[in-house]
Design a protein around this motif. Sequence first.
Motif, PDB file in Angstrom:
ATOM      1  N   GLN A   1      46.661  79.862  65.492  1.00  0.00           N
ATOM      2  CA  GLN A   1      45.700  78.760  65.504  1.00  0.00           C
ATOM      3  C   GLN A   1      44.301  79.217  65.903  1.00  0.00           C
ATOM      4  O   GLN A   1      43.302  78.760  65.335  1.00  0.00           O
ATOM      5  CB  GLN A   1      46.183  77.651  66.451  1.00  0.00           C
ATOM      6  CG  GLN A   1      45.343  76.378  66.375  1.00  0.00           C
ATOM      7  CD  GLN A   1      45.982  75.231  67.131  1.00  0.00           C
ATOM      8  OE1 GLN A   1      47.018  75.403  67.775  1.00  0.00           O
ATOM      9  NE2 GLN A   1      45.375  74.068  67.047  1.00  0.00           N
TER      10      GLN A   1
ATOM     11  N   HIS B   1      53.948  72.830  58.039  1.00  0.00           N
ATOM     12  CA  HIS B   1      52.916  71.985  57.424  1.00  0.00           C
ATOM     13  C   HIS B   1      52.367  72.634  56.155  1.00  0.00           C
ATOM     14  O   HIS B   1      52.166  71.949  55.133  1.00  0.00           O
ATOM     15  CB  HIS B   1      51.793  71.744  58.429  1.00  0.00           C
ATOM     16  CG  HIS B   1      50.694  70.878  57.912  1.00  0.00           C
ATOM     17  ND1 HIS B   1      50.881  69.545  57.578  1.00  0.00           N
ATOM     18  CD2 HIS B   1      49.380  71.155  57.651  1.00  0.00           C
ATOM     19  CE1 HIS B   1      49.739  69.036  57.143  1.00  0.00           C
ATOM     20  NE2 HIS B   1      48.821  69.989  57.168  1.00  0.00           N
ATOM     21  N   VAL B   2      52.134  73.940  56.220  1.00  0.00           N
ATOM     22  CA  VAL B   2      51.581  74.640  55.058  1.00  0.00           C
ATOM     23  C   VAL B   2      52.534  74.571  53.872  1.00  0.00           C
ATOM     24  O   VAL B   2      52.124  74.361  52.725  1.00  0.00           O
ATOM     25  CB  VAL B   2      51.253  76.101  55.421  1.00  0.00           C
ATOM     26  CG1 VAL B   2      51.012  76.935  54.167  1.00  0.00           C
ATOM     27  CG2 VAL B   2      50.045  76.167  56.328  1.00  0.00           C
TER      28      VAL B   2
ATOM     29  N   LEU C   1      48.279  82.308  56.361  1.00  0.00           N
ATOM     30  CA  LEU C   1      48.485  81.738  57.684  1.00  0.00           C
ATOM     31  C   LEU C   1      48.064  82.709  58.779  1.00  0.00           C
ATOM     32  O   LEU C   1      48.131  83.927  58.606  1.00  0.00           O
ATOM     33  CB  LEU C   1      49.947  81.345  57.901  1.00  0.00           C
ATOM     34  CG  LEU C   1      50.477  80.228  57.000  1.00  0.00           C
ATOM     35  CD1 LEU C   1      51.216  80.798  55.803  1.00  0.00           C
ATOM     36  CD2 LEU C   1      51.378  79.275  57.779  1.00  0.00           C
TER      37      LEU C   1
ATOM     38  N   ASP D   1      50.398  76.396  60.882  1.00  0.00           N
ATOM     39  CA  ASP D   1      51.721  75.791  61.026  1.00  0.00           C
ATOM     40  C   ASP D   1      52.475  75.956  59.710  1.00  0.00           C
ATOM     41  O   ASP D   1      52.155  75.313  58.709  1.00  0.00           O
ATOM     42  CB  ASP D   1      51.570  74.308  61.375  1.00  0.00           C
ATOM     43  CG  ASP D   1      52.905  73.637  61.659  1.00  0.00           C
ATOM     44  OD1 ASP D   1      53.868  73.885  60.915  1.00  0.00           O
ATOM     45  OD2 ASP D   1      52.972  72.843  62.613  1.00  0.00           O
TER      46      ASP D   1
ATOM     47  N   ALA E   1      49.288  80.481  49.875  1.00  0.00           N
ATOM     48  CA  ALA E   1      48.912  80.150  51.256  1.00  0.00           C
ATOM     49  C   ALA E   1      48.684  81.402  52.088  1.00  0.00           C
ATOM     50  O   ALA E   1      49.315  82.440  51.878  1.00  0.00           O
ATOM     51  CB  ALA E   1      49.973  79.280  51.917  1.00  0.00           C
TER      52      ALA E   1
ATOM     53  N   VAL F   1      45.943  77.490  50.207  1.00  0.00           N
ATOM     54  CA  VAL F   1      46.057  76.711  51.438  1.00  0.00           C
ATOM     55  C   VAL F   1      45.876  77.640  52.641  1.00  0.00           C
ATOM     56  O   VAL F   1      46.397  78.751  52.666  1.00  0.00           O
ATOM     57  CB  VAL F   1      47.430  76.006  51.521  1.00  0.00           C
ATOM     58  CG1 VAL F   1      47.578  75.248  52.837  1.00  0.00           C
ATOM     59  CG2 VAL F   1      47.611  75.063  50.336  1.00  0.00           C
ATOM     60  N   HIS F   2      45.109  77.186  53.639  1.00  0.00           N
ATOM     61  CA  HIS F   2      44.923  77.914  54.882  1.00  0.00           C
ATOM     62  C   HIS F   2      45.600  77.130  56.005  1.00  0.00           C
ATOM     63  O   HIS F   2      45.590  75.900  55.990  1.00  0.00           O
ATOM     64  CB  HIS F   2      43.440  78.065  55.228  1.00  0.00           C
ATOM     65  CG  HIS F   2      42.661  78.902  54.265  1.00  0.00           C
ATOM     66  ND1 HIS F   2      42.686  78.718  52.907  1.00  0.00           N
ATOM     67  CD2 HIS F   2      41.822  79.949  54.485  1.00  0.00           C
ATOM     68  CE1 HIS F   2      41.894  79.611  52.324  1.00  0.00           C
ATOM     69  NE2 HIS F   2      41.362  80.368  53.259  1.00  0.00           N
ATOM     70  N   GLY F   3      46.153  77.819  57.010  1.00  0.00           N
ATOM     71  CA  GLY F   3      46.730  77.088  58.125  1.00  0.00           C
ATOM     72  C   GLY F   3      47.394  77.974  59.146  1.00  0.00           C
ATOM     73  O   GLY F   3      47.403  79.200  59.017  1.00  0.00           O
TER      74      GLY F   3
ATOM     75  N   VAL G   1      42.584  81.199  62.740  1.00  0.00           N
ATOM     76  CA  VAL G   1      42.513  80.646  61.381  1.00  0.00           C
ATOM     77  C   VAL G   1      41.124  80.814  60.787  1.00  0.00           C
ATOM     78  O   VAL G   1      40.968  81.071  59.584  1.00  0.00           O
ATOM     79  CB  VAL G   1      42.936  79.160  61.383  1.00  0.00           C
ATOM     80  CG1 VAL G   1      42.636  78.516  60.037  1.00  0.00           C
ATOM     81  CG2 VAL G   1      44.418  79.033  61.697  1.00  0.00           C
TER      82      VAL G   1
ATOM     83  N   GLN H   1      52.321  71.486  51.941  1.00  0.00           N
ATOM     84  CA  GLN H   1      51.114  71.410  51.106  1.00  0.00           C
ATOM     85  C   GLN H   1      51.165  72.364  49.921  1.00  0.00           C
ATOM     86  O   GLN H   1      50.825  71.999  48.799  1.00  0.00           O
ATOM     87  CB  GLN H   1      49.867  71.735  51.949  1.00  0.00           C
ATOM     88  CG  GLN H   1      49.532  70.713  53.004  1.00  0.00           C
ATOM     89  CD  GLN H   1      48.287  71.117  53.767  1.00  0.00           C
ATOM     90  OE1 GLN H   1      48.235  72.175  54.398  1.00  0.00           O
ATOM     91  NE2 GLN H   1      47.265  70.284  53.705  1.00  0.00           N
TER      92      GLN H   1
END
Length: 263
Positions: free
Chosen positions: A38, A57-58, A35, A54, A33, A50-52, A41, A61
Amino acid sequence: MSQTNILVMGASGRMGSMLVKLAEQDPGLNLVAMLERQDCVSNLPDADCVHGFDLDHVLSQAGPGVIIDFTQPEATVETARIARSHQCPLVIGTTGLNKEQDILIQDVASQIPVFWTPNMSIGISVLLELLPKLAQALGPAYDPELMEIHHRMKKDAPSGTALKLAQAVAKAKDWPEEDSLRLCREGMVGERPDREIGVQTLRGGDVVGEHTAYFFGPGERIEVTHKASSRETFAQGALRAAKWISEQAPGRIYSMTDMLGLD
């Protein structure tokens, strides 16, 4: 070969993007991931993970992994809280934390493995071992001072590394840190006290990092300088730390000294 899962905070920044690049090239690492804030991003580099923005939340996932954080103090503290709730090891390269934030990180380290150092360079780690020995060998006739230079975008001053080096010298001389470190001189300050370590800051250009320790003695001056020519030095150290900390137990904050067996 077993792989260590890692998540990179602030992955579009100077340090974060270098971590992403090198992690993808390392067969012992699995980048799960990236991060960013916001509003940033969309600036994240291309990577199959995974990109994000939060972390909670990441993690739901991407799954657990070692979290690497080279961001800002407020963001790092929040990352530490979330890492603790998910029981994820944490590597911190952030500097400029205040005492309250420092205490929180120490509390987190009692519950998850935490690796925290102001400088991931192996050379700086060796310097931290060398300077106290030099200070003791030279004795009271030599006045210790430190100077650090960094790029114009660096937000905290003096650097965490400069403070760490000064603290190491003060400890070797058995000088109380709160009384001996002088971070600024201005005006009619009087003669230099015997038990003082000046820590001076320069900022400009794109200097990655330079630290010089001085010992001013009668008729001579000793200078020991470390110059970082690329952020890759710090990134490689952080990725090595991520592999190492994944196998350690919680209970205290670990550093380069622990990893390199220099203690």
